[in-house]
Scaffold this active site. Structure first.
Site, PDB file in Angstrom:
ATOM      1  N   LYS A   1      23.883 -30.398-101.485  1.00  0.00           N
ATOM      2  CA  LYS A   1      22.892 -32.066-100.938  1.00  0.00           C
ATOM      3  C   LYS A   1      23.440 -31.414 -99.112  1.00  0.00           C
ATOM      4  O   LYS A   1      24.533 -31.961 -99.767  1.00  0.00           O
ATOM      5  CB  LYS A   1      22.835 -33.059-101.664  1.00  0.00           C
TER       6      LYS A   1
ATOM      7  N   LYS B   1      28.362 -30.842-101.273  1.00  0.00           N
ATOM      8  CA  LYS B   1      27.202 -32.389-101.137  1.00  0.00           C
ATOM      9  C   LYS B   1      27.906 -32.251 -99.329  1.00  0.00           C
ATOM     10  O   LYS B   1      29.853 -32.882 -99.352  1.00  0.00           O
ATOM     11  CB  LYS B   1      27.908 -33.310-101.807  1.00  0.00           C
TER      12      LYS B   1
HETATM   13  C1  PBG Z   1      25.795 -42.290-102.545  1.00  0.00           C
HETATM   14  C2  PBG Z   1      24.663 -41.396-102.679  1.00  0.00           C
HETATM   15  C3  PBG Z   1      24.279 -40.800-101.178  1.00  0.00           C
HETATM   16  C4  PBG Z   1      23.346 -40.123-101.094  1.00  0.00           C
HETATM   17  C5  PBG Z   1      23.140 -40.460-103.170  1.00  0.00           C
HETATM   18  N1  PBG Z   1      24.462 -40.764-103.900  1.00  0.00           N
HETATM   19  C6  PBG Z   1      25.235 -41.468 -99.849  1.00  0.00           C
HETATM   20  C7  PBG Z   1      25.866 -41.127 -98.957  1.00  0.00           C
HETATM   21  O1  PBG Z   1      27.106 -40.311 -99.575  1.00  0.00           O
HETATM   22  O2  PBG Z   1      25.854 -41.816 -98.304  1.00  0.00           O
HETATM   23  C8  PBG Z   1      22.305 -39.689-100.719  1.00  0.00           C
HETATM   24  C9  PBG Z   1      20.822 -39.685-100.780  1.00  0.00           C
HETATM   25  C10 PBG Z   1      19.573 -39.454 -99.630  1.00  0.00           C
HETATM   26  O3  PBG Z   1      19.928 -39.701 -99.058  1.00  0.00           O
HETATM   27  O4  PBG Z   1      19.021 -39.375-100.074  1.00  0.00           O
HETATM   28  N2  PBG Z   1      27.277 -41.605-103.092  1.00  0.00           N
END
Ligand code: PBG
Length: 324
Positions: free
Chosen positions: A249, A196
């Site tokens: 992601k 991520k």
């Molecule tokens: C939180 C999380 C995020 C997303 C999913 N879980 C945001 C972040 O890490 O700040 C993002 C999902 C999206 O933007 O569609 N841990």
């Protein structure tokens, strides 16, 4: 003109194109993210995600039934925590009667066969909007991992089929697997957000949950977008620690990472077609600059072609309608 090979032969009609298509989307490919809030009969459109809603539990249950009837088999739950319940340690995340736990139970009760996956990270519960516990200006790793493991157990006890840690702390997959085993939760799976990245495309999601970081950014835990090899390292470690499904992601600017990860692991690979990717298509379509439906199918097919076995996407319902 004499040509030994004419590649256009395989493109000359819809029939031949569909016969030789290498990548075909099906409803089985999609995971549907859902944003849940307190209250009754709430259905608030998220300003930066037109056509996508934050719903109270009653409406969420209706939505889940509709998703199931469309052939969608998996939801990924996120909740919007009330401000007064937020603290630094994410205490509310462990509340057996918290909104997440109530949501899991309600969805499972209404639609027992629907796979329920839950987001595991502290940000929606954190007064700082960070994925972990804050000490000074640091997001501390090990204390956070302990909470994430307890949170996972709590979700599993409420009935979650998969927990999905999205925090990028070190060692959390092993800790979560161990905590699940210790609590006899042998059937609960882990879908790890293993690669991520710290991305500017999460903005609309943070609007949806009111979870933007109160200070700084997430670059000390989420990955640097300059790196590709590191994604393989992170993912292999998560598999070793017990991840059943891994995830890359965001998706669209990271198709190379999806392919790299797909080639490196033998577990299913998911990709998250995130909020900013959704917003870009919506915005351009609204301006009349692209054809929304065509852009949706092209995007999702590209993510699958890159190597994603599963795609978490806000376009799941649109896609199912378009492919059926
Ligand atoms: C939180 C999380 C995020 C997303 C999913 N879980 C945001 C972040 O890490 O700040 C993002 C999902 C999206 O933007 O569609 N841990």
């Amino acid at each position: 003109m004499y040509l030994q090979r004419r590649n256009r032969i395989l493109r000359q009609s819809p029939a031949i194109r569909s016969l030789v298509a290498e990548t075909i989307l099906t409803p089985n490919d999609f995971i549907v993210p859902l944003f849940i809030s307190e209250g009754e009969n709430v259905k608030d459109e998220i300003a930066s995600m037109p056509g996508y809603y934050r719903m109270s539990l009653d409406n969420t249950v209706k939505e889940v039934k509709e998703l199931w009837s469309m052939g969608l088999k998996s939801v990924l739950l996120f909740i919007k925590c009330k401000d007064e319940l937020k603290d630094n340690k994410g205490t509310e995340a462990l509340n057996p009667k918290g909104l997440m736990q109530r949501s899991i139970r309600a969805v499972k009760e209404a639609c027992p066969d629907m796979l329920v996956m839950t987001d595991v990270a502290l940000d929606p519960f954190s007064s700082y909007g960070h994925d972990g516990i804050v000490e000074g200006s640091e997001i501390v790793n090990d204390a956070t991992v302990e909470v994430l493991a307890q949170m996972s157990v709590s979700h599993a006890q409420a009935g979650a089929d998969f927990v999905a840690p999205s925090d990028m702390m070190d060692g959390r997959i092993a800790a979560i697997r161990e905590a699940l085993e210790e609590n006899d939760l042998h059937k609960t799976g882990i879908m790890s957000y293993s690669a991520k990245y710290a991305s500017s495309f999460y903005g609309p999601f943070r609007d949806a949950l009111d979870s933007a970081p109160g200070f700084g950014d997430k670059k000390t835990y989420q990955m640097d977008y300059s790196n590709r090899i590191e994604a393989v390292k992170e993912t292999l470690m998560d598999v070793e620690e017990g991840a059943d499904i891994v995830m890359v992601k965001p998706a669209l600017a990271y198709l190379d990472i999806i392919r790299e990860v797909k080639n490196a692991v033998s577990v299913p690979v998911s990709a998250y077609n995130i909020s900013g990717e959704y917003a870009m298509i919506k915005a351009a379509a609204k301006m009349g600059w692209i054809d929304e439906n065509k852009a949706i199918l092209e995007t999702l097919t590209a993510i699958k072609r890159a190597g994603a076995d599963l795609i978490a996407t806000y376009f799941a319902k649109d896609a199912v309608k378009l492919i059926s």
